[in-house]
Enzyme design. Structure first.
Site, mmCIF file in Angstrom:
data_model
loop_
_atom_site.group_PDB
_atom_site.id
_atom_site.type_symbol
_atom_site.label_atom_id
_atom_site.label_comp_id
_atom_site.label_asym_id
_atom_site.label_seq_id
_atom_site.Cartn_x
_atom_site.Cartn_y
_atom_site.Cartn_z
ATOM 1 N N GLY A 77 0.797 -1.209 0.000
ATOM 2 C CA GLY A 77 0.000 0.000 0.000
ATOM 3 C C GLY A 77 0.832 1.261 0.000
ATOM 4 N N VAL A 91 8.622 -3.357 -3.328
ATOM 5 C CA VAL A 91 9.824 -4.008 -2.831
ATOM 6 C C VAL A 91 10.633 -4.532 -4.009
ATOM 7 C CG1 VAL A 91 10.751 -5.802 -1.329
ATOM 8 C CG2 VAL A 91 8.617 -4.639 -0.719
ATOM 9 N N ASP A 104 -0.821 -4.570 11.158
ATOM 10 C CA ASP A 104 -1.053 -5.072 9.796
ATOM 11 C C ASP A 104 -0.441 -6.462 9.626
ATOM 12 O OD1 ASP A 104 -1.984 -5.176 7.224
ATOM 13 O OD2 ASP A 104 -0.475 -3.836 6.386
#
Length: 812
Positions: free
Chosen positions: A530, A534, A648
């Site tokens: 979000g 990466v 998260d």
């Protein structure tokens, strides 16, 4: 028929067995209500139905069974009030109704049970006051009412119970003063009253209560002069007076409590010095006297406490040196002496505390060098030496300003530190780029004046020569053509570890990451999130890193700056083998990114979504991965100060190495739960993993992570996200489709059913996962409780019985 797997309800026909003297159906999977027909069992003396899933009310008809001597219904789902009719059971010696959902008041009629020895009503939802009629229970030995909603004061009549040994009233809303004659009978062994609203002085009768073994009064408003209100307790093993208003000095009499294992009086107003006599209580495992006004030297007699595991004296006024005798505490795991006036060097003997996990000497005036013996502390997780004349690191080394001199200890956390973390000291040396090496002149100053004369005669000419040589090289570099060779990647002069110089030459590191990712070309992208993407970055020297580049906005990266700061803050304050390691970061107008260790296994989500990888992810590996995540979360919630909530936890944020060991990543939404501050926040997390209470409240607690962990644990066992199964399991009806679904039908079909030692662990993980996704946050386990249960060998099963349903595992 206790201790089996009998399910279903207790049949009404049981009432026909009129000659029954004892019913023992404890420890099964029975559900439904207790049949009213038990009223016909007129000869029944013992009724054991505990540790089942029975629901509904306790039948008032049980009050007709006047032969009953023992009733044990604890650990069920029984609801409504305790029947007044139980007061008719004049022969009753045991009444155990704990760990249910009983509500309403405690019936005064229970005062009629004059033969009652044990009354346990704890962990329910009982309200109102404690009835004074309980003072009529002259034979009572144990009274447990803890973890309810009780209010009012303790009736003075409780002091009339002559043989009372154990009184548990903690975690209620009781107020007032403790009864003056609470131990007048001299038989009281355990008094547990913590987490209430008691105030006033400690009862005088406790001073001579030599029978005391456990005294827990923490988290109240109780006061009293410690040097006057307590006596000598030869059998005392555990005392906790924390978070009260006690004052005065510690008596030398505590040293005569030879069986004492836990001595906790933190967060009071205790003054004076520590009595050396305390060193005679050689069974002490925990001393916690933090946040008081204690002064004077730490007694060297503490070196005799060879069983000590936890010594916490932080936030006092202790002067002088840290006693070297601490090195004799071979079992010590936690040492906290921060926030005092300690001075002098750190004793090298601390290196002999081989079991030390946490060492906090911060906020003192310690001087000198860090002893190399600290390098012997192989299990050390946290070392904080900040705000001294030294330096500190908590998990990772962080920059602080001190006057450290001498060699760094031979421990990887120091030797791999960037130069910025170690600069601004006096004369620090070690094998770190940017620091001087530790030569003999630093270690031996016996011939200092002679050496200095030699340096003047030898070094100055050498320096002059070097200076002229540098000027010549500089002129050559300026006038030579500026070319860049890209034909021979292997010819790079990168050091063996780029990150040893990251903070030493940030521009150099930045350029190498840009080059390794080809300016963040999509070919190197291995994941999307979000707040960033990466990338895999392989440097010319072979090192591989994961680089998370933050998404840019029209105004730059300011939109994600908060997450960027959160991640850096969180990952520099924690260190755990199951939490991804942050190597460095860069904030740049064009690219802001973080650099982590690279995991070749990718995310848990990726592994479960590919059949071939999922089939290699065997049951034992899955169980161990769940344990890795649980251990990391338990560390964040219970071993970090302040606690850290990830917010998260999901399969995309759990990374696996080549051995399928799990590591938590992506701390962009992490929140530190600081005391006395607001823990409310906007929504963060991933839908499908976020707890349901975030739909109506934005309060962040550790239980948010617990819920997400439960979802991930189910996902690992099922091989896919549990989806709608979660919400349907919250339906309490035993007839719901999901509750009736068999466990073996939801396990990942790509693997064969677990067998032998795997089996009990798989069932245990599933059971704990279901406990963690309870819609009521208060009913979820803590991660510490999860770890405790996961540390067991699992449920003793040889195969998965077809009768084990999700509803049974869920306790519905």
């Amino acid at each position: 028929m206790h201790g089996n797997h009998i399910n279903g309800s207790i049949p009404q026909e049981i009432g026909k067995l009129r000659s029954l003297v004892q019913i023992s159906l404890r420890g099964n999977d029975l559900s439904g209500s207790i049949p009213i027909s038990v009223k016909n069992l007129v000869n029944l003396e013992r009724l054991y139905l505990y540790e089942n899933r029975l629901s509904g009310s306790i039948p008032k008809e049980i009050g007709m069974l006047t032969s009953l001597r023992e009733i044990d219904l604890h650990k069920n789902n029984l609801t409504n009030v305790i029947p007044e009719s139980l007061g008719n059971l004049r022969n009753l010696a045991l009444l155990h109704l704990s760990e249910n959902n009983l509500s309403g008041h405690i019936p005064p009629s229970l005062g009629n049970l004059t033969k009652l020895n044990i009354l346990w009503l704890s962990r329910n939802q009982l309200s109102g006051s404690i009835p004074s009629e309980l003072g009529e229970l002259k034979s009572l030995v144990e009274l447990s009412l803890y973890a309810n909603e009780l209010t009012g004061t303790i009736p003075s009549a409780i002091s009339n119970i002559t043989y009372l040994k154990k009184l548990y009233l903690s975690r209620n809303h009781l107020t007032g003063q403790l009864p003056e004659n609470i131990c007048a009978s001299q038989s009281l062994t355990e008094l547990v009253m913590f987490e209430n609203n008691f105030f006033g002085d400690i009862p005088r009768s406790l001073k001579n209560c030599s029978s005391l073994q456990v005294l827990l009064l923490a988290l109240n408003q109780i006061s009293g002069n410690l040097s006057e209100v307590f006596g000598v307790y030869p059998n005392l093993s555990y005392i906790d007076l924390s978070y009260n208003k006690f004052y005065g000095e510690l008596s030398t009499k505590w040293g005569q409590c030879y069986k004492l294992t836990n001595f906790l009086i933190n967060n009071n107003n205790v003054s004076g010095s520590l009595p050396p006599e305390l060193g005679k209580a050689i069974q002490l495992g925990r001393i916690q006297l933090s946040s008081n006004q204690l002064s004077g030297r730490i007694p060297i007699s503490f070196g005799s406490l060879t069983s000590l595991l936890y010594l916490d004296l932080h936030n006092n006024k202790f002067p002088g040196n840290v006693p070297p005798e601490i090195g004799k505490l071979s079992q010590l795991q936690i040492l906290s002496l921060s926030g005092n006036d300690l001075s002098g060097p750190i004793p090298e003997q601390i290196g002999e505390c081989a079991q030390l996990r946490k060492l906090d000497l911060s906020q003192n005036v310690l001087t000198g060098s860090i002893p190399s013996e600290i390098g012997n502390l192989n299990v050390l997780e946290t070392l904080d030496l900040s705000q001294n004349m030294l330096f500190a690191f908590c998990g990772y080394i962080i920059q602080v300003y001190n006057q450290l001199e001498g060699p760094l200890p031979n421990i990887s956390a120091f030797q791999k530190a960037p130069f910025d973390a170690l600069r601004n000291n006096k004369a620090l040396c070690g094998n770190v780029v940017g620091l001087n090496s530790c030569n003999s002149s630093l270690r031996n100053k016996a011939n200092k004046s002679k050496t200095e004369r030699i340096i003047v005669l030898i070094v100055l000419p050498v320096l002059a020569t070097i200076f002229l040589l540098m000027i010549s090289i500089g002129i050559f570099l300026i006038i030579r053509p500026r070319t860049r060779s890209t034909d021979q990647p292997g010819s790079s002069t990168l050091p063996e570890n780029l990150f040893a110089i990251w903070s030493f030459d940030g521009k150099f590191a930045y350029e190498n990451i840009i080059e390794a990712t080809e300016n963040f070309h999509p070919n190197h992208c291995i994941g999307e999130g979000g707040c960033g993407s990466v990338f895999r970055a392989q440097l010319p020297n072979g090192q591989v890193f994961a680089v998370k580049r933050l998404h840019a906005t029209e105004s730059g990266v300011s939109g994600t700056a908060k997450g960027f700061e959160n991640e850096i803050r969180a990952l520099t304050e924690i260190r755990h083998r199951s939490i991804v390691k942050l190597h460095g970061y860069c904030s740049h107008p064009r690219h802001s990114f973080l650099v982590y260790e690279f995991f070749e296994g990718g995310s848990l989500l990726h592994t479960l979504s590919e059949d071939e990888k999922a089939m290699e992810f065997e049951w034992i590996k899955r169980i161990n991965a769940v344990k890795d995540v649980a251990n990391a979360l338990s560390y964040m919630h219970h071993n970090c100060s302040p606690p850290i909530v990830h917010r998260d936890i999901s399969s995309k944020n759990i990374l696996l190495n080549s051995d399928y060991e799990a590591h938590i990543s992506d701390f962009g939404t992490a929140k530190l739960l600081r005391p006395n501050s607001s823990n409310w926040s906007s929504f963060a997390g991933t839908y499908g993993y976020a707890p349901p209470e975030l739909a109506y409240t934005m309060e962040v607690t550790e239980k948010c992570d617990v819920y997400s962990f439960g979802v991930v644990a189910l996902e690992v066992m099922m091989g896919k996200h549990p989806g709608d199964l979660i919400s349907s399991l919250e339906i309490s009806s035993s007839s719901s489709a999901s509750n009736n679904m068999m466990l073996q039908d939801v396990l990942d079909p790509r693997l064969p059913l677990p067998v032998q030692q795997e089996l009990g662990q798989v069932v245990l993980v599933a059971k704990l996962a279901l406990s963690c996704i309870n819609s009521n946050p208060k009913l979820r386990l803590s991660m510490q409780e999860v770890i405790t249960q996961l540390s067991a060998k699992g449920l003793p099963l040889k195969s998965i019985p077809p009768s084990i349903s999700l509803g049974q595992l869920n306790g519905s």
